[in-house]
Scaffold this active site. Structure first.
Site, PDB file in Angstrom:
ATOM      1  N   LYS A   5     -12.273  -0.710   1.240  1.00 33.51           N
ATOM      2  CA  LYS A   5     -11.514   0.103   0.286  1.00 33.51           C
ATOM      3  C   LYS A   5     -12.276   0.167  -1.043  1.00 33.51           C
ATOM      4  O   LYS A   5     -13.203   0.935  -1.174  1.00 33.51           O
ATOM      5  CB  LYS A   5     -10.089  -0.428   0.166  1.00 33.51           C
ATOM      6  CG  LYS A   5      -9.304  -0.272   1.472  1.00 33.51           C
ATOM      7  CD  LYS A   5      -7.890  -0.753   1.369  1.00 33.51           C
ATOM      8  CE  LYS A   5      -7.075  -0.352   2.588  1.00 33.51           C
ATOM      9  NZ  LYS A   5      -7.590  -0.863   3.882  1.00 33.51           N
TER      10      LYS A   5
ATOM     11  N   HIS B 205      -5.501  -4.067  -0.907  1.00 31.65           N
ATOM     12  CA  HIS B 205      -5.371  -3.039  -1.939  1.00 31.65           C
ATOM     13  C   HIS B 205      -5.392  -3.623  -3.349  1.00 31.65           C
ATOM     14  O   HIS B 205      -5.216  -2.881  -4.323  1.00 31.65           O
ATOM     15  CB  HIS B 205      -4.091  -2.238  -1.726  1.00 31.65           C
ATOM     16  CG  HIS B 205      -4.166  -1.311  -0.555  1.00 31.65           C
ATOM     17  ND1 HIS B 205      -4.612  -0.015  -0.656  1.00 31.65           N
ATOM     18  CD2 HIS B 205      -3.865  -1.497   0.752  1.00 31.65           C
ATOM     19  CE1 HIS B 205      -4.576   0.572   0.535  1.00 31.65           C
ATOM     20  NE2 HIS B 205      -4.127  -0.318   1.404  1.00 31.65           N
TER      21      HIS B 205
ATOM     22  N   SER C 252       0.786  -1.229   0.000  1.00 34.16           N
ATOM     23  CA  SER C 252       0.000   0.000   0.000  1.00 34.16           C
ATOM     24  C   SER C 252       0.817   1.277   0.000  1.00 34.16           C
ATOM     25  O   SER C 252       0.311   2.333  -0.375  1.00 34.16           O
ATOM     26  CB  SER C 252      -0.945   0.007   1.211  1.00 34.16           C
ATOM     27  OG  SER C 252      -0.213  -0.046   2.424  1.00 34.16           O
TER      28      SER C 252
END
Length: 396
Positions: A244, A214, A186
């Site tokens: 996310k 991610h 990340s």
């Protein structure tokens, strides 16, 4: 009366963090966390959100969340193993398993909880874990909680991983050995070398664990890093987050049915923490459905990511070696990084500084997270502000 020792500890250490540029100021957002955000009375271009696909403010998700509140209430009411497992949770897990290409899925309250839960449910003091040195804090904490021997290998260094795997196996000290890695790292945006990791795992009979927080929604046309490489049948644990790219809250582990059965009876956050709300479960399911039906948002994310990268690189910024939309601008010195972020903010771009201990000392950066919701006009304005501030501060 509070403890004098506690007050002294807190005041001294907070002052020290501020002096070294390591103190994090929290900026409350008024209203939705979209491509632009309002902080105080100012509207800024938002380049610090993990809302990769813009789904956190998506009308279709809001609609099903509201319906779930009306039909199921605002809370699950219990832990999953008593009577907190609602039909909405089962629908979410079924949809996620289809999305990830695995036999089954277990969902948790957060991505952080996944790593705390799943690692310690399988690994113990008689085992060893080979962990990439740049793995996320939640992986590190999950490994520590398991009490397994933690053996760090150099970041994405396959020769070092093979060497340490061989040593661990040949030592004969461990019942089980796991290799664990982020799918997408990340802070730098680089992708794990999963095909090589899987080859080494097969050679030495290692358990494989990929934290794809991610990567989910970003790689593999949205299905994640493991699917990007076509390795769904070769990775034991696929961890993902719903917080996310999915745009809601929660996390999950995908894998074989017997693994998921074991996690349901042995992973502590599942056993001892109330389930996510009905609205969160329903909205997450809708988000996954959207990604399974169309790659439009994923394609827009990559288009915007590549556009911002090209603009910043052309200006002369050090954007590292990112392979994903994550775009760091590496400044180095912590105080200089804080100043750079503050000046961007003053000019109209919200791009948060990232410094130690999140990244190694001397590698402070401003991390940019373009999303599918940004317009070209927003990105052009952000690039122009970067140019102004970069020249002003001598960064470019």
């Amino acid at each position: 009366m509070t403890s004098k020792a506690l007050n002294s500890f807190l005041n001294d250490n907070i002052a020290d963090l501020k002096e070294r540029g390591l103190y994090n100021e929290i900026d409350p957002v008024q209203g939705p966390n979209g491509p632009e955000i309002k902080i105080g009375d100012r509207t800024l271009i938002n380049l610090s959100s993990n809302n990769y696909l813009g789904l956190a403010t998506e009308d279709r998700l809001k609609q099903v969340a509201k319906q779930a509140v009306d039909s199921h209430g605002v809370g699950a009411g219990a832990v999953r193993t008593i009577n907190g497992t609602l039909d909405l949770h089962l629908e979410l897990e079924k949809k996620l398993a289809a999305f990830k290409g695995t036999e089954a899925v277990i969902s948790y309250q957060s991505g952080f909880n996944c790593n705390m839960a799943a690692i310690s449910a399988v690994m113990d003091k008689h085992d060893a874990i080979l962990s990439d040195e740049l793995n996320h804090a939640s992986i590190i904490d999950g490994c520590r909680l398991s009490r397994a021997k933690i053996i760090r290998f150099n970041h994405s260094d396959m020769d070092d991983l093979r060497k340490k795997a061989k040593e661990a196996v040949e030592s004969g000290q461990y019942n089980k050995i796991m290799v664990i890695t982020d799918g997408v790292f990340s802070m730098d945006g680089d992708i794990a070398k999963l095909p090589e990791i899987v080859d080494i795992a097969e050679e030495f009979d290692l358990i494989t664990y990929v934290d794809d927080a991610h990567g989910s929604g970003v790689l593999g046309k949205g299905a994640g890093t493991v699917k990007h490489f076509g390795l769904q049948d070769k990775v034991d644990f696929q961890m993902g987050t719903l917080s996310k790219a999915i745009g809601v809250i929660g996390g999950y582990v995908a894998g074989k049915a017997n693994l998921i059965d074991w996690l349901k009876v042995r992973s502590r956050p599942f056993l001892f923490s109330t389930a996510v709300s009905p609205a969160d479960a329903a909205a997450s399911t809708k988000a996954v459905e959207i990604l399974m039906e169309s790659t439009e948002l994923n394609e827009k994310l990559w288009e915007n990511g590549n556009y911002l990268k090209a603009g910043l690189k052309q200006l002369g910024f050090d954007i590292g070696n990112s392979e994903t939309p994550i775009t760091p601008c590496i400044i180095g010195d912590e105080n200089a990084t804080q100043t750079f972020s503050r000046r961007l903010n003053e000019e109209g771009v919200y791009a948060k500084s990232i410094v130690f201990p999140t990244v190694p000392r001397g590698t402070g950066r401003v991390r940019n997270m373009p999303t599918a919701a940004h317009t070209k006009e927003m990105l052009d304005k952000a690039i122009a502000i970067y140019e102004k501030v970069g020249k002003e501060l001598g960064v470019i």
